[in-house]
Design a protein around this motif. Structure first.
Motif, PDB file in Angstrom:
ATOM      1  N   VAL A  15      44.097  45.388  33.981  1.00 45.84           N
ATOM      2  CA  VAL A  15      42.690  45.468  33.615  1.00 45.84           C
ATOM      3  C   VAL A  15      42.590  45.597  32.098  1.00 45.84           C
ATOM      4  N   GLY A  16      41.733  44.797  31.499  1.00 46.56           N
ATOM      5  CA  GLY A  16      41.552  44.810  30.047  1.00 46.56           C
ATOM      6  C   GLY A  16      42.264  43.667  29.349  1.00 46.56           C
ATOM      7  N   ASP A  17      43.211  43.005  30.034  1.00 48.96           N
ATOM      8  CA  ASP A  17      43.914  41.874  29.430  1.00 48.96           C
ATOM      9  C   ASP A  17      42.975  40.680  29.280  1.00 48.96           C
ATOM     10  N   THR A  18      43.177  39.918  28.202  1.00 43.83           N
ATOM     11  CA  THR A  18      42.430  38.681  27.993  1.00 43.83           C
ATOM     12  C   THR A  18      43.264  37.532  28.522  1.00 43.83           C
ATOM     13  N   GLY A  73      38.572  34.865  29.910  1.00 46.30           N
ATOM     14  CA  GLY A  73      37.847  36.116  29.698  1.00 46.30           C
ATOM     15  C   GLY A  73      38.763  37.313  29.795  1.00 46.30           C
ATOM     16  N   THR A  74      38.177  38.460  30.138  1.00 42.06           N
ATOM     17  CA  THR A  74      38.902  39.724  30.243  1.00 42.06           C
ATOM     18  C   THR A  74      38.975  40.135  31.701  1.00 42.06           C
ATOM     19  N   VAL A  75      40.145  40.580  32.138  1.00 46.21           N
ATOM     20  CA  VAL A  75      40.315  41.057  33.509  1.00 46.21           C
ATOM     21  C   VAL A  75      39.540  42.366  33.646  1.00 46.21           C
ATOM     22  N   THR A  76      38.557  42.398  34.570  1.00 47.96           N
ATOM     23  CA  THR A  76      37.736  43.593  34.735  1.00 47.96           C
ATOM     24  C   THR A  76      38.154  44.425  35.935  1.00 47.96           C
ATOM     25  N   SER A  77      38.834  43.817  36.918  1.00 47.69           N
ATOM     26  CA  SER A  77      39.349  44.599  38.046  1.00 47.69           C
ATOM     27  C   SER A  77      40.441  43.806  38.746  1.00 47.69           C
ATOM     28  N   ILE A  78      41.354  44.546  39.364  1.00 47.51           N
ATOM     29  CA  ILE A  78      42.408  43.962  40.191  1.00 47.51           C
ATOM     30  C   ILE A  78      42.295  44.646  41.542  1.00 47.51           C
ATOM     31  N   THR A  79      42.122  43.860  42.598  1.00 46.68           N
ATOM     32  CA  THR A  79      41.843  44.433  43.916  1.00 46.68           C
ATOM     33  C   THR A  79      43.037  44.404  44.857  1.00 46.68           C
ATOM     34  N   VAL A  80      44.199  43.962  44.373  1.00 47.02           N
ATOM     35  CA  VAL A  80      45.394  43.900  45.215  1.00 47.02           C
ATOM     36  C   VAL A  80      46.561  44.591  44.521  1.00 47.02           C
ATOM     37  N   ASN A  81      47.606  44.849  45.292  1.00 51.12           N
ATOM     38  CA  ASN A  81      48.838  45.438  44.773  1.00 51.12           C
ATOM     39  C   ASN A  81      50.012  44.597  45.251  1.00 51.12           C
ATOM     40  N   PRO A  82      51.148  44.648  44.543  1.00 54.50           N
ATOM     41  CA  PRO A  82      52.326  43.942  45.037  1.00 54.50           C
ATOM     42  C   PRO A  82      52.667  44.412  46.453  1.00 54.50           C
ATOM     43  N   ASP A 138      50.893  43.529  49.098  1.00 53.79           N
ATOM     44  CA  ASP A 138      49.714  43.366  49.950  1.00 53.79           C
ATOM     45  C   ASP A 138      49.707  41.981  50.581  1.00 53.79           C
ATOM     46  N   SER A 139      49.308  41.921  51.837  1.00 54.52           N
ATOM     47  CA  SER A 139      49.058  40.646  52.507  1.00 54.52           C
ATOM     48  C   SER A 139      47.595  40.320  52.330  1.00 54.52           C
ATOM     49  N   VAL A 140      47.312  39.076  51.963  1.00 53.44           N
ATOM     50  CA  VAL A 140      45.933  38.667  51.740  1.00 53.44           C
ATOM     51  C   VAL A 140      45.622  37.422  52.561  1.00 53.44           C
ATOM     52  N   MET A 141      44.371  37.289  52.899  1.00 54.52           N
ATOM     53  CA  MET A 141      43.891  36.113  53.619  1.00 54.52           C
ATOM     54  C   MET A 141      43.343  35.116  52.604  1.00 54.52           C
ATOM     55  N   GLU A 142      43.242  33.859  53.002  1.00 52.04           N
ATOM     56  CA  GLU A 142      42.637  32.848  52.154  1.00 52.04           C
ATOM     57  C   GLU A 142      41.212  33.263  51.813  1.00 52.04           C
ATOM     58  N   GLY A 143      40.849  33.181  50.541  1.00 51.70           N
ATOM     59  CA  GLY A 143      39.508  33.547  50.107  1.00 51.70           C
ATOM     60  C   GLY A 143      39.351  34.995  49.699  1.00 51.70           C
ATOM     61  N   ALA A 144      40.397  35.827  49.896  1.00 50.55           N
ATOM     62  CA  ALA A 144      40.314  37.229  49.501  1.00 50.55           C
ATOM     63  C   ALA A 144      40.237  37.328  47.974  1.00 50.55           C
ATOM     64  N   VAL A 145      39.410  38.228  47.470  1.00 51.72           N
ATOM     65  CA  VAL A 145      39.281  38.417  46.019  1.00 51.72           C
ATOM     66  C   VAL A 145      40.527  39.143  45.520  1.00 51.72           C
ATOM     67  N   LEU A 146      41.222  38.551  44.566  1.00 48.70           N
ATOM     68  CA  LEU A 146      42.442  39.131  43.998  1.00 48.70           C
ATOM     69  C   LEU A 146      42.119  39.951  42.754  1.00 48.70           C
ATOM     70  N   LEU A 147      41.255  39.386  41.891  1.00 49.08           N
ATOM     71  CA  LEU A 147      40.860  40.063  40.661  1.00 49.08           C
ATOM     72  C   LEU A 147      39.572  39.429  40.154  1.00 49.08           C
ATOM     73  N   THR A 148      38.962  40.086  39.194  1.00 51.72           N
ATOM     74  CA  THR A 148      37.760  39.519  38.572  1.00 51.72           C
ATOM     75  C   THR A 148      37.991  39.366  37.075  1.00 51.72           C
ATOM     76  N   ILE A 149      37.422  38.299  36.541  1.00 50.75           N
ATOM     77  CA  ILE A 149      37.550  37.997  35.120  1.00 50.75           C
ATOM     78  C   ILE A 149      36.137  37.905  34.554  1.00 50.75           C
ATOM     79  N   GLY A 150      35.848  38.755  33.577  1.00 52.41           N
ATOM     80  CA  GLY A 150      34.506  38.771  32.982  1.00 52.41           C
ATOM     81  C   GLY A 150      34.468  38.139  31.631  1.00 52.41           C
TER      82      GLY A 150
END
Length: 151
Positions: free
Chosen positions: A100-103, A128-137, A139-151
């Motif tokens: 979070v905070g990385d460009t 942009g800047t990474v504003t949140s990361i919603t997964v961890n190494p 983690d199993s994710v489904m197609e379409g799951a939000v991994l992170l947000t970039i603002g």
């Protein structure tokens, strides 16, 4: 709590609905928690909303010591605002290359996702800047799951 068994393209899923509040459902899919946004709220009479009691924080103990003036609040960057970077296919997160905070620039590898024994580089779709990361190494994710947000 309601539990359901689903089979999607030959894969079994156990879905447990923990709580539904408005158009947000908190569910566990094969033991992994997700918040699901529904297009419209479901019929409350058919599926009652489960409300967990809120626990109030204990009140601070007052002393005779003089209080220090509070420091002015720093305006925080809104966490989780921006464009959602979603998983293009189901798999397991093997590494997260940003914090979070990385460009990031379009095309930067932000996450590595293992699917069908292949490592897939997930590249930033937005600059942009990474504003949140919603997964961890791991983690199993489904197609379409939000991994992170970039603002």
């Amino acid at each position: 709590m309601n539990k359901y068994q689903y089979k999607v393209q030959g894969v079994d899923y156990e879905v447990e609905i923990e709580e539904v509040e408005g158009n947000i459902a908190k569910v566990n899919v094969n033991g992994i928690p997700f918040e699901v946004e529904l297009q419209q709220p479901i019929n409350a009479a058919k599926h009652p909303t489960i409300v967990k009691p809120k626990v109030e924080a204990p009140k601070p103990v007052t002393t005779n010591a003089p209080e220090k003036p509070a420091a002015p609040a720093q305006p925080a960057a809104p966490v989780g605002t921006g464009n959602a970077q979603k998983a293009p296919l189901p798999g397991t997160i093997t590494s997260i290359n940003v914090k979070v905070g990385d460009t990031v620039k379009v095309g930067d590898t932000v996450i590595v996702l293992e699917a069908m024994k292949m490592q897939n580089n997930i590249e930033a779709e937005y600059a942009g800047t990474v504003t949140s990361i919603t997964v961890n190494p791991g983690d199993s994710v489904m197609e379409g799951a939000v991994l992170l947000t970039i603002g």
